[in-house]
Design a protein around this motif. Structure first.
Motif, short mmCIF file in Angstrom:
data_model
loop_
_atom_site.label_atom_id
_atom_site.label_comp_id
_atom_site.label_asym_id
_atom_site.label_seq_id
_atom_site.Cartn_x
_atom_site.Cartn_y
_atom_site.Cartn_z
N VAL A 1 1.85 2.43 7.97
CA VAL A 1 1.32 2.72 6.64
C VAL A 1 0.13 3.65 6.72
O VAL A 1 0.01 4.60 5.94
N ARG A 2 -0.78 3.39 7.67
CA ARG A 2 -1.94 4.29 7.84
C ARG A 2 -1.49 5.69 8.21
O ARG A 2 -2.04 6.68 7.75
N GLY B 1 0.07 12.26 4.68
CA GLY B 1 0.13 12.75 3.31
C GLY B 1 -1.11 13.53 2.94
O GLY B 1 -1.04 14.58 2.30
N LEU B 2 -2.29 13.05 3.36
CA LEU B 2 -3.54 13.73 3.07
C LEU B 2 -3.59 15.08 3.78
O LEU B 2 -3.96 16.10 3.19
N ASN C 1 0.80 -1.22 0.00
CA ASN C 1 0.00 0.00 0.00
C ASN C 1 0.84 1.28 0.00
O ASN C 1 0.28 2.38 -0.04
N ILE C 2 2.16 1.14 0.05
CA ILE C 2 3.05 2.29 -0.03
C ILE C 2 3.51 2.43 -1.48
O ILE C 2 3.98 1.48 -2.08
N GLU C 3 3.36 3.60 -2.05
CA GLU C 3 3.69 3.80 -3.46
C GLU C 3 5.18 3.93 -3.71
O GLU C 3 5.69 3.51 -4.75
N LEU D 1 1.33 7.12 7.41
CA LEU D 1 1.87 7.76 6.21
C LEU D 1 0.74 8.29 5.33
O LEU D 1 0.83 9.40 4.80
N ASP D 2 -0.31 7.50 5.16
CA ASP D 2 -1.44 7.91 4.32
C ASP D 2 -2.13 9.14 4.90
O ASP D 2 -2.44 10.10 4.19
N GLU D 3 -2.38 9.12 6.21
CA GLU D 3 -3.08 10.23 6.85
C GLU D 3 -2.25 11.51 6.83
O GLU D 3 -2.75 12.59 6.57
N ARG E 1 5.96 11.16 6.79
CA ARG E 1 5.83 12.30 5.87
C ARG E 1 6.15 13.59 6.63
O ARG E 1 5.28 14.18 7.25
N GLU F 1 1.11 -1.99 9.70
CA GLU F 1 -0.16 -1.42 9.22
C GLU F 1 -0.39 -0.04 9.81
O GLU F 1 -0.88 0.87 9.12
#
Length: 286
Positions: free
Chosen positions: A216-217, A223-224, A188-190, A219-221, A252, A213
């Protein structure tokens, strides 16, 4: 039926016994005896991508054998794997591991691969390779595979996604350094560099799947949030520093700077455990 290593990856690094490789149905073929398929629809290959694959091959060997057909007494034509073939040339290899196909053996190939997939001792990468080979050589869709092997389409898709991970992570999964759960979280990491960095932390600190997990979550949050709050673009040198710190810490990083050049660095964390992870990385890099 082929033995366990018949669909093995990283042959140069993972299989030292040439006789085992021969028994597994994989042959080492001289690159000079191989020619591209003239009907190959893909005529252009990204040079940067080829160089990256060549570098990976030099480091840990070729990951996935190519597939060839006999094209004469001592020559072969590529059925699948021209990109790997070109990268192997760039890497300076003299031979390449290959499956050798014969005319009208599609039915036998399908039966052998489907039977192989049903075995309980295959690792996740071997299963993914079986799926990919059925799709590449027999032009199956994921729906076709679902019916052939009795698996949900989503399950097949998850296995195939493993083949997009960096070679070093695929090798770790095969050698049981990490679990399928770890690998699925990393997918799930680009950014491949961030994937590899977190993989190194998994090995070094023994992170659980749940911990990965969470990272990764996070990182996603982050980034948003940063995309939503970004007001102006940083100068290039600051963006470079931000990227370097982000890869190092697996987070991030936020950087803000005023007109006088003064600013601050923000290192967000998801939990106490995540903060502990970041602190350990900083301490180890003093």
């Amino acid at each position: 039926m082929a033995k366990r290593n018949a669909l093995g990856r990283g042959l140069g690094a993972l299989i030292d016994d040439a006789e085992k490789m021969k028994q597994a149905g994989i042959s080492e073929i001289e690159l000079t005896k191989i020619e591209a398929n003239p009907f190959q629809p893909r005529s252009k290959f990204d040079e940067e991508s080829l160089e990256e694959l060549a570098a990976s091959i030099r480091e840990i060997g070729l990951i996935q054998p190519i597939t060839l057909r006999k094209n004469g007494s001592d020559s072969f034509q590529i059925i699948a794997g021209e990109r790997r073939f070109r990268a192997a040339q760039k890497a300076g290899m003299e031979t390449i591991p290959a499956y050798i196909r014969h005319a009208k053996d599609d039915g036998m190939l399908e039966m052998a691969l489907v039977e192989n997939i049903q075995r309980e001792d295959l690792d996740a990468i071997e299963i993914a390779l079986s799926y990919q080979r059925l799709m590449d050589e027999l032009e199956f869709t994921q729906e076709d595979l679902s019916g052939r092997v009795g698996k949900k389409r989503s399950t097949i898709a998850n296995y195939l996604r493993l083949l997009k991970l960096p070679a070093i992570i695929q090798k770790a999964l095969r050698e049981k350094e990490i679990s399928m759960g770890h690998a699925r979280a990393l997918i799930n990491i680009e950014d491949a560099d961030v994937q590899e960095m977190i993989y190194q932390q998994i090995v070094k600190y023994g992170f659980s799947v749940r911990r990965v997990e969470e990272i990764v979550r996070s990182l996603d949050e982050e980034g948003l949030q940063q995309n939503q709050s970004r007001k102006k673009e940083l100068p290039k040198e600051y963006r470079d520093y931000k990227g370097q710190l982000g890869k190092l810490l697996g987070s991030r990083i936020g950087i803000s700077v005023n007109e006088k050049g003064k600013g601050k660095i923000v290192i967000p964390f998801k939990s106490g455990n995540d903060l502990e992870r970041i602190v350990k990385i900083i301490e180890n890099n003093k």
